[in-house]
Design a protein around this motif. Structure first.
Motif, PDB file in Angstrom:
ATOM      1  N   GLY A 321     -39.519  57.394 -26.020  1.00 50.83           N
ATOM      2  CA  GLY A 321     -40.828  56.652 -26.080  1.00 50.83           C
ATOM      3  C   GLY A 321     -41.841  57.730 -26.758  1.00 50.83           C
ATOM      4  O   GLY A 321     -41.670  58.751 -27.015  1.00 50.83           O
ATOM      5  N   VAL A 322     -43.081  57.287 -26.725  1.00 49.16           N
ATOM      6  CA  VAL A 322     -44.051  57.959 -27.208  1.00 49.16           C
ATOM      7  C   VAL A 322     -45.187  58.092 -26.222  1.00 49.16           C
ATOM      8  O   VAL A 322     -45.648  57.350 -25.391  1.00 49.16           O
ATOM      9  CB  VAL A 322     -44.777  57.156 -28.301  1.00 49.16           C
ATOM     10  CG1 VAL A 322     -46.125  57.876 -28.926  1.00 49.16           C
ATOM     11  CG2 VAL A 322     -43.762  56.721 -29.636  1.00 49.16           C
ATOM     12  N   LEU A 323     -45.630  59.429 -26.113  1.00 50.47           N
ATOM     13  CA  LEU A 323     -46.761  59.894 -25.256  1.00 50.47           C
ATOM     14  C   LEU A 323     -47.843  60.360 -26.062  1.00 50.47           C
ATOM     15  O   LEU A 323     -47.680  61.049 -26.869  1.00 50.47           O
ATOM     16  CB  LEU A 323     -46.212  61.064 -24.462  1.00 50.47           C
ATOM     17  CG  LEU A 323     -45.132  60.850 -23.395  1.00 50.47           C
ATOM     18  CD1 LEU A 323     -44.969  61.907 -22.443  1.00 50.47           C
ATOM     19  CD2 LEU A 323     -45.754  59.420 -22.532  1.00 50.47           C
ATOM     20  N   MET A 324     -49.029  59.614 -26.087  1.00 51.61           N
ATOM     21  CA  MET A 324     -50.204  59.923 -27.087  1.00 51.61           C
ATOM     22  C   MET A 324     -51.175  60.615 -26.314  1.00 51.61           C
ATOM     23  O   MET A 324     -51.345  60.050 -25.215  1.00 51.61           O
ATOM     24  CB  MET A 324     -50.601  58.595 -27.842  1.00 51.61           C
ATOM     25  CG  MET A 324     -49.659  57.828 -28.491  1.00 51.61           C
ATOM     26  SD  MET A 324     -50.521  56.544 -29.768  1.00 51.61           S
ATOM     27  CE  MET A 324     -51.256  55.588 -28.546  1.00 51.61           C
ATOM     28  N   VAL A 325     -51.841  61.575 -26.984  1.00 49.81           N
ATOM     29  CA  VAL A 325     -53.298  62.106 -26.640  1.00 49.81           C
ATOM     30  C   VAL A 325     -54.106  61.851 -27.596  1.00 49.81           C
ATOM     31  O   VAL A 325     -54.068  61.901 -28.638  1.00 49.81           O
ATOM     32  CB  VAL A 325     -52.976  63.622 -26.414  1.00 49.81           C
ATOM     33  CG1 VAL A 325     -54.320  64.436 -25.993  1.00 49.81           C
ATOM     34  CG2 VAL A 325     -51.695  64.356 -25.624  1.00 49.81           C
ATOM     35  N   VAL A 326     -55.236  61.174 -26.968  1.00 43.63           N
ATOM     36  CA  VAL A 326     -56.250  60.619 -28.023  1.00 43.63           C
ATOM     37  C   VAL A 326     -57.566  60.970 -27.638  1.00 43.63           C
ATOM     38  O   VAL A 326     -57.951  61.484 -26.483  1.00 43.63           O
ATOM     39  CB  VAL A 326     -56.253  59.017 -27.926  1.00 43.63           C
ATOM     40  CG1 VAL A 326     -54.869  58.665 -27.998  1.00 43.63           C
ATOM     41  CG2 VAL A 326     -56.662  58.579 -26.608  1.00 43.63           C
ATOM     42  N   LYS A 333     -57.555  67.829 -27.812  1.00 46.79           N
ATOM     43  CA  LYS A 333     -56.291  67.179 -27.956  1.00 46.79           C
ATOM     44  C   LYS A 333     -54.959  68.114 -28.032  1.00 46.79           C
ATOM     45  O   LYS A 333     -54.011  68.007 -27.612  1.00 46.79           O
ATOM     46  CB  LYS A 333     -56.036  65.947 -29.119  1.00 46.79           C
ATOM     47  CG  LYS A 333     -57.375  64.802 -28.846  1.00 46.79           C
ATOM     48  CD  LYS A 333     -57.015  63.744 -29.783  1.00 46.79           C
ATOM     49  CE  LYS A 333     -57.333  64.342 -31.078  1.00 46.79           C
ATOM     50  NZ  LYS A 333     -58.645  64.771 -31.536  1.00 46.79           N
ATOM     51  N   THR A 334     -55.313  69.031 -29.081  1.00 42.99           N
ATOM     52  CA  THR A 334     -54.251  69.990 -29.509  1.00 42.99           C
ATOM     53  C   THR A 334     -53.839  70.776 -28.434  1.00 42.99           C
ATOM     54  O   THR A 334     -52.599  71.000 -28.116  1.00 42.99           O
ATOM     55  CB  THR A 334     -54.711  70.881 -30.813  1.00 42.99           C
ATOM     56  OG1 THR A 334     -54.927  70.011 -31.919  1.00 42.99           O
ATOM     57  CG2 THR A 334     -53.572  71.660 -31.170  1.00 42.99           C
ATOM     58  N   SER A 335     -54.793  71.189 -27.589  1.00 39.16           N
ATOM     59  CA  SER A 335     -54.376  72.097 -26.427  1.00 39.16           C
ATOM     60  C   SER A 335     -53.484  71.416 -25.506  1.00 39.16           C
ATOM     61  O   SER A 335     -52.667  71.721 -24.792  1.00 39.16           O
ATOM     62  CB  SER A 335     -55.582  72.582 -25.699  1.00 39.16           C
ATOM     63  OG  SER A 335     -56.375  73.465 -26.456  1.00 39.16           O
ATOM     64  N   GLY A 396     -48.295  66.457 -34.917  1.00 40.51           N
ATOM     65  CA  GLY A 396     -49.363  67.015 -34.645  1.00 40.51           C
ATOM     66  C   GLY A 396     -50.538  65.740 -34.711  1.00 40.51           C
ATOM     67  O   GLY A 396     -51.379  65.925 -33.749  1.00 40.51           O
ATOM     68  N   GLU A 397     -50.345  64.821 -35.446  1.00 38.73           N
ATOM     69  CA  GLU A 397     -51.261  63.870 -35.699  1.00 38.73           C
ATOM     70  C   GLU A 397     -50.812  62.621 -36.415  1.00 38.73           C
ATOM     71  O   GLU A 397     -50.012  62.774 -37.550  1.00 38.73           O
ATOM     72  CB  GLU A 397     -52.581  64.351 -36.359  1.00 38.73           C
ATOM     73  CG  GLU A 397     -53.864  63.550 -36.422  1.00 38.73           C
ATOM     74  CD  GLU A 397     -55.030  63.647 -37.265  1.00 38.73           C
ATOM     75  OE1 GLU A 397     -55.878  62.800 -37.661  1.00 38.73           O
ATOM     76  OE2 GLU A 397     -55.149  64.916 -37.586  1.00 38.73           O
ATOM     77  N   THR A 419     -47.446  62.931 -29.675  1.00 35.24           N
ATOM     78  CA  THR A 419     -48.514  62.938 -30.738  1.00 35.24           C
ATOM     79  C   THR A 419     -49.917  62.582 -30.317  1.00 35.24           C
ATOM     80  O   THR A 419     -50.153  62.613 -29.145  1.00 35.24           O
ATOM     81  CB  THR A 419     -47.753  61.738 -31.684  1.00 35.24           C
ATOM     82  OG1 THR A 419     -48.645  61.935 -32.939  1.00 35.24           O
ATOM     83  CG2 THR A 419     -48.241  60.442 -30.942  1.00 35.24           C
ATOM     84  N   THR A 420     -50.809  62.866 -31.326  1.00 37.13           N
ATOM     85  CA  THR A 420     -52.092  62.695 -31.058  1.00 37.13           C
ATOM     86  C   THR A 420     -52.826  61.725 -32.064  1.00 37.13           C
ATOM     87  O   THR A 420     -52.072  61.448 -32.995  1.00 37.13           O
ATOM     88  CB  THR A 420     -53.148  64.134 -31.135  1.00 37.13           C
ATOM     89  OG1 THR A 420     -53.089  64.222 -32.472  1.00 37.13           O
ATOM     90  CG2 THR A 420     -52.341  64.969 -30.381  1.00 37.13           C
ATOM     91  N   ILE A 421     -53.836  60.929 -31.761  1.00 41.90           N
ATOM     92  CA  ILE A 421     -54.320  60.113 -32.699  1.00 41.90           C
ATOM     93  C   ILE A 421     -56.079  60.150 -32.404  1.00 41.90           C
ATOM     94  O   ILE A 421     -56.538  60.421 -31.124  1.00 41.90           O
ATOM     95  CB  ILE A 421     -54.001  58.708 -32.602  1.00 41.90           C
ATOM     96  CG1 ILE A 421     -54.427  57.987 -33.433  1.00 41.90           C
ATOM     97  CG2 ILE A 421     -54.238  58.201 -31.141  1.00 41.90           C
ATOM     98  CD1 ILE A 421     -53.843  56.560 -33.889  1.00 41.90           C
ATOM     99  N   HIS A 422     -56.819  60.075 -33.159  1.00 41.57           N
ATOM    100  CA  HIS A 422     -58.146  59.892 -33.299  1.00 41.57           C
ATOM    101  C   HIS A 422     -58.832  58.652 -32.614  1.00 41.57           C
ATOM    102  O   HIS A 422     -58.751  57.700 -33.778  1.00 41.57           O
ATOM    103  CB  HIS A 422     -58.848  60.621 -34.437  1.00 41.57           C
ATOM    104  CG  HIS A 422     -58.854  62.099 -34.777  1.00 41.57           C
ATOM    105  ND1 HIS A 422     -57.731  62.416 -35.500  1.00 41.57           N
ATOM    106  CD2 HIS A 422     -59.805  63.103 -34.626  1.00 41.57           C
ATOM    107  CE1 HIS A 422     -57.984  63.804 -35.525  1.00 41.57           C
ATOM    108  NE2 HIS A 422     -59.209  64.085 -34.935  1.00 41.57           N
TER     109      HIS A 422
END
Length: 568
Positions: A321-326, A333-335, A396-397, A419-422
């Protein structure tokens, strides 16, 4: 002042026992550290206890170096090498005496050397470790910067230093102490970078404004004016930085990007340099990236309480699955992503990360630097990674539909994608994925959890004061108006640039997917989604913010600045 050993003084004051002193002395023989540092490092005493004992027993005066304005002339009286060697800061002087802030005023060898160098009687004053470090840096860094500017101005007529800097090709510079024999431009640029590192700045801005080159630094998320360089020296400073970053100094009308590897205080830095032509000349922004990932930990990013429990459950239970940091730009987010990577890496898994840029180097992780110029985009790299037998993929994004869809499909075929997203919050990240064209069934089937975060400034511990909040503040934070609260705020001091804040921490909201939430996403039903979220364990970010205010970590004003007023 009576010649007394620190250990005997502390035993005589009843602060430590004879056995504790003997154990500390034994450790001192092994590592050679100062006795006071050993006692503090092993939590036998506190710094305040040492200060109080020295003041009481020896009648020493305490000096708060954070609140003390030290004249730059003091740096001329005591050489930098002696001051740093003995951690001694000259505070003020008369014709016969010099008052020196020290954390070890019983170091008589230091007192004698300072006296010999200044030709004055030394009056020791006790100061705290942190204040000493800051005072030393500010006093001698400013001296070095001003001296470099003065030397550059003197050399303008002959242009001697201009020729010198064009010959330099070593970008692996150590900016710890600087080379007094180096060209003035080199010393000036090194001192600026060194100051930024010491202040824990994230960015350095060199901005041509009218008749000057303004140097600003982003500290705790806010820009602060540091120094002003005369306009006539602008070209030399900018050329030096461009040479270090291996950029073309002849091209001044187009933006350029480069990087510098540098060592400051034995810490490796990766500096990302960006140039931009303006009407007054080139503006340069330097992003400081620490290469040490040891600072990125679960506790270090600010996770506490229920959010920490949810975060750990998501990480531990997710094998696909996907774990997102937003969050918006600059929200940390990167940290958090690196924390997740560091937690999931092991010898039994193949973890590959796609990053732009690679900010921390993590052992045991295959890290790929994205490069659009060579067509190594996130989407293309992600396709290649899927042929590398990965267990976990860190992207990364997510910037476009192609990358998002590949990531979602990868997650649905057994891979774990981090992953991350703005976006502004956890719920809006669903809208963002839909907006860029990802099919609802992919989002509903792939996403396991969403971590939304912001960075808030912490109250400066030095100027922190208690106050009684207004009813409006209590209501805005969603707290019970029938209870009595005591909030805190910083009134401003030299340690925090008069802002009342020093350092930052993160606030979170964590959305864990449930069957009802997935159903609502699949059918793109906003009302159903809101109802499903409200029935889940989801806690809005405002609740985390309110707890930090109650705990005295941050202020209501900072919460309003970061997330706005969210009172219905």
């Amino acid at each position: 002042m009576k010649y007394t050993r620190l250990g005997d003084l502390l035993v005589g004051s009843g602060i430590i026992t004879q056995n504790q002193l003997e154990e500390a002395l034994a450790l001192q023989k092994q590592n050679g550290k100062r006795l006071g540092d050993i006692l503090r490092d092993n939590s036998i005493i506190t710094e305040n206890q040492v200060i109080e004992a020295l003041m009481t027993q020896l009648g020493l005066e305490f000096i708060d170096l954070n609140a003390c304005a030290i004249s730059s002339e003091m740096a001329q009286l005591l050489p930098k090498s002696i001051a740093k060697k003995h951690r001694a800061v000259p505070v003020r002087a008369t014709r016969t005496e010099i008052y020196v802030g020290m954390n070890d005023p019983l170091n008589f060898a230091a007192i004698e050397e300072v006296g010999a160098a200044t030709h004055r009687q030394v009056i020791p004053m006790i100061a705290t470790n942190d204040a000493l470090e800051r005072a030393l840096q500010n006093l001698y860094s400013n001296q070095g910067t001003m001296k470099a500017i003065e030397d550059m101005c003197k050399d303008l007529d002959t242009s001697q230093y201009g020729a010198t800097i064009l010959m330099g090709d070593d970008v692996q510079l150590a900016a710890d102490d600087g080379d007094e024999n180096a060209a003035p431009t080199i010393r000036l640029v090194n001192s600026i970078i060194h100051r930024a590192f010491t202040e824990n700045a994230s960015d350095i801005h060199l901005e041509p404004v009218g008749s000057n080159l303004l140097i600003r630094m982003r500290i705790d998320g806010s820009l602060h004016n540091i120094i002003t360089v005369p306009r006539e020296l602008q070209m030399s400073v900018i050329s030096r930085i461009k040479i270090m970053a291996q950029l073309d100094i002849a091209k001044k009308n187009i933006p350029q990007d480069g990087r510098i590897n540098m060592t400051v205080q034995q810490k490796r830095l990766d500096l990302r340099v960006s140039t931009l032509p303006t009407i007054y000349g080139e503006k340069i922004v330097i992003r400081l990236l620490r290469k040490d990932a040891s600072m990125v930990t679960i506790d270090g990013i600010g996770l506490q309480g229920d959010n920490k429990r949810k975060f750990m459950e998501l990480l531990s239970s997710s094998t696909d699955g996907v774990l997102m940091v937003v969050g918006p730009t600059g929200s940390g987010k990167t940290s958090t992503l690196y924390t997740m990577i560091d937690h999931k890496k092991s010898e039994s898994v193949n973890l590959i990360s796609l990053e732009d840029p690679v900010e921390y180097h993590i052992d045991g992780v295959c890290q790929v630097q994205i490069n659009d110029l060579t067509d190594l985009t996130f989407a293309n790299a992600l396709r290649a990674v899927l042929r590398q037998d990965p267990d976990i993929i860190a992207v990364g994004e997510i910037r476009d539909r192609e990358t998002a869809e590949i990531a979602m499909r990868s997650a649905m075929t057994g891979h774990l994608v981090l992953t991350t997203i703005h976006t502004n919050d956890a719920i809006s990240s669903i809208d963002r994925l839909l907006d860029i064209g990802v099919e609802p069934y992919l989002i509903a089937g792939a996403v396991r959890g969403i971590v939304s975060q912001r960075l808030v400034r912490k109250i400066c511990p030095r100027c922190r004061q208690e106050y009684t909040p207004t009813e409006e503040e209590i209501t805005m934070l969603g707290l019970d108006t029938n209870q009595e609260y005591h909030f805190y705020k910083g009134v401003g001091c030299s340690d925090c640039f008069q802002t009342g804040y020093r350092g930052r921490t993160a606030v979170f909201e964590i959305l864990t997917m449930t069957n009802d939430i997935r159903h609502a996403i699949h059918h793109q039903n906003l009302k159903e989604l809101e109802d499903a979220v409200s029935k889940s364990t989801f806690q809005p970010i405002l609740e985390n913010c309110a707890q930090l205010v109650v705990d005295g970590v941050t202020t209501t004003q900072e919460i309003v600045r970061i997330i706005g007023r969210q009172v219905e």
